[in-house]
Design an enzyme around this catalytic site. Structure first.
Site, PDB file in Angstrom:
ATOM      1  N   GLU A 140       0.719  -1.139  -0.187  1.00  0.00           N
ATOM      2  CA  GLU A 140      -0.016  -0.091   0.047  1.00  0.00           C
ATOM      3  C   GLU A 140       0.908   1.244   0.136  1.00  0.00           C
ATOM      4  O   GLU A 140       2.112   1.353   0.780  1.00  0.00           O
ATOM      5  CB  GLU A 140      -0.868   0.118   1.198  1.00  0.00           C
ATOM      6  CG  GLU A 140      -1.514  -1.170   1.218  1.00  0.00           C
ATOM      7  CD  GLU A 140      -2.504  -1.267   2.695  1.00  0.00           C
ATOM      8  OE1 GLU A 140      -2.332  -0.210   3.641  1.00  0.00           O
ATOM      9  OE2 GLU A 140      -3.222  -2.124   3.261  1.00  0.00           O
ATOM     10  N   LYS A 187       2.430   4.288   0.985  1.00  0.00           N
ATOM     11  CA  LYS A 187       2.451   5.044   2.628  1.00  0.00           C
ATOM     12  C   LYS A 187       2.332   6.481   2.573  1.00  0.00           C
ATOM     13  O   LYS A 187       2.975   7.384   2.013  1.00  0.00           O
ATOM     14  CB  LYS A 187       3.814   4.871   3.238  1.00  0.00           C
ATOM     15  CG  LYS A 187       3.784   5.253   4.728  1.00  0.00           C
ATOM     16  CD  LYS A 187       4.953   4.721   5.376  1.00  0.00           C
ATOM     17  CE  LYS A 187       4.868   5.120   6.751  1.00  0.00           C
ATOM     18  NZ  LYS A 187       4.987   6.255   7.029  1.00  0.00           N
ATOM     19  N   ASP A 226       1.879  10.224   3.439  1.00  0.00           N
ATOM     20  CA  ASP A 226       2.405  11.087   4.290  1.00  0.00           C
ATOM     21  C   ASP A 226       1.300  12.170   5.068  1.00  0.00           C
ATOM     22  O   ASP A 226       1.124  13.210   4.403  1.00  0.00           O
ATOM     23  CB  ASP A 226       3.433  11.708   3.712  1.00  0.00           C
ATOM     24  CG  ASP A 226       4.427  12.318   4.730  1.00  0.00           C
ATOM     25  OD1 ASP A 226       4.258  12.033   6.042  1.00  0.00           O
ATOM     26  OD2 ASP A 226       5.602  13.248   4.424  1.00  0.00           O
ATOM     27  N   TYR A 244      -6.792   1.869   5.928  1.00  0.00           N
ATOM     28  CA  TYR A 244      -6.377   0.607   5.721  1.00  0.00           C
ATOM     29  C   TYR A 244      -6.219  -0.271   6.740  1.00  0.00           C
ATOM     30  O   TYR A 244      -5.409  -1.140   6.825  1.00  0.00           O
ATOM     31  CB  TYR A 244      -4.860   1.210   5.434  1.00  0.00           C
ATOM     32  CG  TYR A 244      -4.269   2.293   6.226  1.00  0.00           C
ATOM     33  CD1 TYR A 244      -3.884   1.722   7.674  1.00  0.00           C
ATOM     34  CD2 TYR A 244      -3.885   3.430   5.760  1.00  0.00           C
ATOM     35  CE1 TYR A 244      -3.432   3.008   8.299  1.00  0.00           C
ATOM     36  CE2 TYR A 244      -3.376   4.491   6.682  1.00  0.00           C
ATOM     37  CZ  TYR A 244      -3.302   4.090   7.977  1.00  0.00           C
ATOM     38  OH  TYR A 244      -2.729   4.969   8.825  1.00  0.00           O
ATOM     39  N   LYS A 267      10.874   2.608   2.948  1.00  0.00           N
ATOM     40  CA  LYS A 267      10.989   4.088   2.608  1.00  0.00           C
ATOM     41  C   LYS A 267      11.506   4.609   1.407  1.00  0.00           C
ATOM     42  O   LYS A 267      12.539   3.658   0.885  1.00  0.00           O
ATOM     43  CB  LYS A 267      11.671   4.781   3.779  1.00  0.00           C
ATOM     44  CG  LYS A 267      10.955   4.668   5.262  1.00  0.00           C
ATOM     45  CD  LYS A 267       9.641   5.477   5.182  1.00  0.00           C
ATOM     46  CE  LYS A 267       9.106   5.773   6.581  1.00  0.00           C
ATOM     47  NZ  LYS A 267       9.738   6.611   7.184  1.00  0.00           N
ATOM     48  N   CYS A 316      33.683  21.007  27.011  1.00  0.00           N
ATOM     49  CA  CYS A 316      32.285  21.130  26.970  1.00  0.00           C
ATOM     50  C   CYS A 316      32.090  22.697  26.822  1.00  0.00           C
ATOM     51  O   CYS A 316      32.459  23.432  27.503  1.00  0.00           O
ATOM     52  CB  CYS A 316      31.597  20.528  28.052  1.00  0.00           C
ATOM     53  SG  CYS A 316      29.696  21.082  28.175  1.00  0.00           S
ATOM     54  N   CYS A 365      29.629  23.853  29.936  1.00  0.00           N
ATOM     55  CA  CYS A 365      30.308  23.918  31.216  1.00  0.00           C
ATOM     56  C   CYS A 365      31.476  24.088  31.652  1.00  0.00           C
ATOM     57  O   CYS A 365      31.895  24.438  32.518  1.00  0.00           O
ATOM     58  CB  CYS A 365      29.543  22.793  32.125  1.00  0.00           C
ATOM     59  SG  CYS A 365      30.532  21.333  31.696  1.00  0.00           S
ATOM     60  N   CYS A 403      31.255  15.210  27.729  1.00  0.00           N
ATOM     61  CA  CYS A 403      31.683  16.145  28.772  1.00  0.00           C
ATOM     62  C   CYS A 403      31.471  15.317  30.131  1.00  0.00           C
ATOM     63  O   CYS A 403      30.497  14.436  30.309  1.00  0.00           O
ATOM     64  CB  CYS A 403      30.372  17.254  29.042  1.00  0.00           C
ATOM     65  SG  CYS A 403      30.255  18.143  30.420  1.00  0.00           S
ATOM     66  N   CYS A 405      26.941  20.078  34.481  1.00  0.00           N
ATOM     67  CA  CYS A 405      26.663  20.618  33.207  1.00  0.00           C
ATOM     68  C   CYS A 405      25.501  20.975  33.073  1.00  0.00           C
ATOM     69  O   CYS A 405      24.250  20.171  32.902  1.00  0.00           O
ATOM     70  CB  CYS A 405      27.187  19.578  32.401  1.00  0.00           C
ATOM     71  SG  CYS A 405      26.869  20.303  30.521  1.00  0.00           S
TER      72      CYS A 405
HETATM   73  S1  IVH Z   1      -0.518   0.476   8.888  1.00  0.00           S
HETATM   74  C1  IVH Z   1      -0.392  -1.932  12.786  1.00  0.00           C
HETATM   75  N1  IVH Z   1      -1.000   1.310   6.414  1.00  0.00           N
HETATM   76  O1  IVH Z   1       2.272   5.147   8.766  1.00  0.00           O
HETATM   77  C2  IVH Z   1      -0.473  -1.150  11.291  1.00  0.00           C
HETATM   78  N2  IVH Z   1      -0.068   2.859   8.001  1.00  0.00           N
HETATM   79  O2  IVH Z   1       4.866   4.576  10.171  1.00  0.00           O
HETATM   80  C3  IVH Z   1      -0.200   0.449  11.608  1.00  0.00           C
HETATM   81  N3  IVH Z   1       0.463   5.091   7.195  1.00  0.00           N
HETATM   82  O3  IVH Z   1       1.165   5.550  12.079  1.00  0.00           O
HETATM   83  C4  IVH Z   1      -0.254   1.312  10.467  1.00  0.00           C
HETATM   84  N4  IVH Z   1       0.046   4.792   5.310  1.00  0.00           N
HETATM   85  O4  IVH Z   1       0.218   6.939   9.975  1.00  0.00           O
HETATM   86  C5  IVH Z   1      -0.270   1.511   7.742  1.00  0.00           C
HETATM   87  N5  IVH Z   1      -1.056   2.100   4.227  1.00  0.00           N
HETATM   88  C6  IVH Z   1      -0.769   2.563   5.602  1.00  0.00           C
HETATM   89  C7  IVH Z   1      -0.503   3.414   5.671  1.00  0.00           C
HETATM   90  C8  IVH Z   1       0.183   3.873   7.142  1.00  0.00           C
HETATM   91  C9  IVH Z   1       0.360   5.805   5.930  1.00  0.00           C
HETATM   92  C10 IVH Z   1       1.205   5.699   8.453  1.00  0.00           C
HETATM   93  C11 IVH Z   1       0.385   5.699   9.568  1.00  0.00           C
HETATM   94  C12 IVH Z   1       1.214   5.007  10.657  1.00  0.00           C
HETATM   95  C13 IVH Z   1       2.530   5.204  10.237  1.00  0.00           C
HETATM   96  C14 IVH Z   1       3.609   4.006  10.537  1.00  0.00           C
END
Ligand code: IVH
Length: 691
Positions: free
Chosen positions: A125, A127, A129, A236, A324, A417, A420, A435, A441
């Protein structure tokens, strides 16, 4: 006065005008709000704000968190009611490469003991943002919307979530009576740009990126404001539900869609790891053209029976991972190199940069890690460098741009440091210089205090970095226990918030209430809050579970400091703990100022005894078990997770404290030792039959 079009201003002129306007607006705000003595007409004031917003729209690198465009209209966090999630909202572990993803699939296979021929399907899926939420339906009607918050407790944003057209108000016949859907609220790139343009014209708030815009819009005091923001959602996951009429994650997504929930049309089921990798490459290529920002791909094991067996570690499921995208990069100038002093005294060099937008966020500082890293990369003040940001990770300096003008002098790392003045020591073989000032400190003391009250530790709301530093400088809060005596000292007239800027009676009242709310805190949180080296959240939980009470923890710490071998043995035998933790505790408890502080804390607050997470009573509740030999049906990790889920403590070696030894094939010395000590044994079959 005629005004230049902000777009034609050079960076220096834009910055100068921005600073001047911001200062003028702050002064006018203070006159208006604090002194009740407006200095400007409303029209003049609005003109200033509009001009500032226009400049920020043309020069987004000038947007700062403290800019007047960012601070007005923002709802205070304490404005929302807190709601506990019936099922916690978890986060995800990250994978940064194809190898990490392959390793994830392998670890799932190992955990489940899957044969090489057994297919492992994953759902990929995008991800998004954005900002995660949980929406609860009772009797098929939307009743509550909550933000993720810390995962355990979020903020009630029901009225705001109700304004999002993508989310259905009612569910069709056949949907469960109780159903919590989880997903992400976000803003599309086009909607975001259009909104900022509109705000620039009307003097409204300008947001730095779609994510911030979505977050700010969802957390509005007035839902009518949220309703005007172009918010969207994708769903999701689920939280509490009275029925689960789906057998796989893909079926779940299809069910969601049939009930009227928005699901991402780019979700894909991948039959194997190769397809999963291809899905990533495809989304990466498509990324820039997508109407919304994504920062990676989430992979989830499709089979739900497997998801259940895999379970969770700490705060993340074993059955999902976020891969990522490569970090976004930009070039900028190094204006200076500062040395920051952390909680444990580590001196960290930080590059101060000409502000630059990287992946939608303005970056002004980037870590240089340590002395050797600066030398290895050859970074000098005045160099042009490449900086990168990956998700929430702290921005980093990647490399110096060789064909740009170079800075003159090599950077000399200080041996004292900067805060301090104590000697800063770098032990043989270590990369970090520290330090030696300890709590004398101020930097270390302030960082420890910040950690003590931070969200994951005691979570005292309203006591952020600024307030901690301010109270420290005033001498009001020098050690953690001082936090809890603050109200009494104010009451007794020993300290006075009277002349303090920003601390009116309302904020002070809120602060005292927030402190009062934490005066009784769970043992694991308190242990974590102490900021002992090597004691993170998971370790703190393990220590809390081992010792049970604050008194027992302190007593054990005292014994460790005296080198008591039994205290050490008890600790290192415990799963999740080991020699490094034993040493760190011994060091911590060897310092009188630490043990004195623990005594003060014990007097000033209530440390709640540890309660084990497993609530159902099982045959293994509170028992200590040890595994040995090769198990046939379960991997070692799954066996361990299963025992822990039943409330058992899993140890690595047999001792008089062991309740059961679970014996697989070819068991050796542990089985002999158990027999000698008269420890009960059971087979893998016996273990699997336990409820
Ligand atoms: S699943 C146990 N699915 O990513 C399952 N998260 O890094 C937990 N997010 O807090 C989340 N798209 O805000 C899931 N397709 C997706 C997502 C997703 C974005 C975000 C979500 C979560 C964060 C985790």
């Amino acid at each position: 006065m005629t005004e230049a079009d902000p777009a034609t201003l050079g960076p220096d002129d834009a910055r100068a005008e921005h600073d001047r306007l911001a200062a003028r607006i702050r002064q006018a705000d203070a006159a208006y709000y604090q002194d009740d003595a407006p200095e400007l007409s409303d029209a003049d004031y609005d003109d200033l704000r509009r001009r500032l917003a226009r400049i920020e729209a043309a020069h987004p690198e000038l947007i700062r968190p403290d800019s007047p465009t960012q601070t007005v209209g923002a709802a205070p966090a304490e404005g929302f009611r807190k709601v506990r999630h019936a099922v916690p909202m978890l986060s995800l572990d990250n994978a940064f490469s194809d190898d990490d993803l392959a390793e994830f699939a392998e670890s799932v296979r190992r955990f489940l003991k899957l044969g090489p021929e057994e297919p492992l399907a994953l759902v990929a899926e995008p991800k998004i943002d954005g900002l995660s939420f949980s929406a609860r339906y009772e009797n098929r009607r939307f009743v509550r919307g909550v933000t993720r918050g810390d995962g355990t407790e979020g903020e009630d944003v029901t009225a705001n979530l109700a304004t999002i057209a993508d989310l259905p108000a009612t569910l069709p016949e056949g949907a469960p009576e109780v159903f919590e859907v989880r997903g992400e609220v976000f803003m599309e790139k086009a909607g975001f740009a259009e909104m900022n343009r509109r705000h620039a014209e009307t003097g409204g708030k300008i947001f730095a990126n779609p994510r911030n815009a979505a977050a700010g819009s969802l957390r509005q005091k007035d839902p009518a404001v949220t309703a005007r923001r172009p918010l969207k959602a994708f769903c999701y996951a689920w939280g509490e539900t009275s029925a689960e009429p789906w057998a796989s994650h893909r079926e779940f997504l299809e069910t969601l869609k049939s009930w009227g929930f928005p699901t991402n049309p780019r979700n894909r089921r991948c039959a194997d790891a190769a397809e999963a990798l291809a899905a990533f490459a495809a989304l990466d290529a498509e990324r820039a053209a997508l109407p919304y920002d994504i920062d990676g791909v989430v992979y989830k094991v499709d089979r739900l029976d497997w998801q259940r067996r895999l379970g969770f570690v700490s705060r993340a499921p074993r059955w999902a991972i976020a891969r990522k995208f490569a970090a976004e990069q930009a070039r900028t100038l190094v204006l200076g190199i500062d040395i920051q002093v952390g909680r444990t005294g580590a001196l960290t060099p930080v590059a101060r940069l000409q502000p630059v937008t990287v992946g939608g966020v303005v970056v002004e500082n980037a870590t240089l890690h340590n002395e050797d890293e600066i030398r290895r990369k050859g970074v000098r003040v005045g160099d042009t460098v490449i900086v990168q940001r990956a998700g929430d990770v702290i921005p980093q300096v990647v490399a110096v741009v060789a064909d740009a003008p170079r800075g003159a002098a090599e950077f000399v790392f200080p041996e004292t440091c900067p805060v301090c003045g104590s000697h800063a020591e770098r032990p043989e073989g270590e990369a970090v210089r520290r330090c030696t000032g300890g709590l004398t400190c101020p930097a270390q003391a302030v960082e420890r205090l910040r950690h003590f009250v931070s969200r994951d530790a005691l979570n005292v709301e309203g006591l952020g970095e600024k307030a901690v530093t301010e109270f420290y400088d005033l001498g009001w809060v020098r050690r953690p226990s001082d936090v809890f005596t603050l109200a009494a000292r104010a009451e007794a007239g020993e300290i006075s918030f009277g002349g303090l800027k920003g601390w009116g009676p309302v904020s002070v009242g809120k602060l005292f209430a927030a402190i009062q709310a934490r005066k009784s805190s769970p043992l694991a949180k308190v242990i974590f809050a102490l900021g002992i080296r090597h004691v993170g959240e998971t370790t703190a939980k393990a220590l809390a579970s081992l010792y049970g009470s604050f008194d027992a923890f302190r007593a054990a710490g005292g014994r460790l400091a005296l080198g008591d071998p039994f205290a050490r043995e008890e600790l290192v035998n415990r799963d999740g703990l080991g020699g490094a933790v034993a040493e760190a505790l011994a060091e911590f408890f060897a310092e009188a100022h630490n043990t004195d502080e623990l005594a003060r804390l014990a007097a000033a607050m209530t440390v709640e005894p540890h309660v084990e997470a497993a609530t159902r009573a099982t045959a293994l509740s509170g028992k200590t078990v040890v595994f040995t030999g090769t198990l046939e049906r379960l991997s070692r990790n799954e066996a361990k997770a299963r025992a822990e889920a039943m409330g058992a403590k899993v140890a690595s070696s047999v001792s008089a404290k062991t309740d059961f030894l679970i014996v697989g094939a070819d068991a050796g010395s542990k089985a002999r030792k158990a027999a000698e000590l008269g420890v009960a044994t059971m087979t893998e079959e016996d273990f699997l039959a336990l409820e």
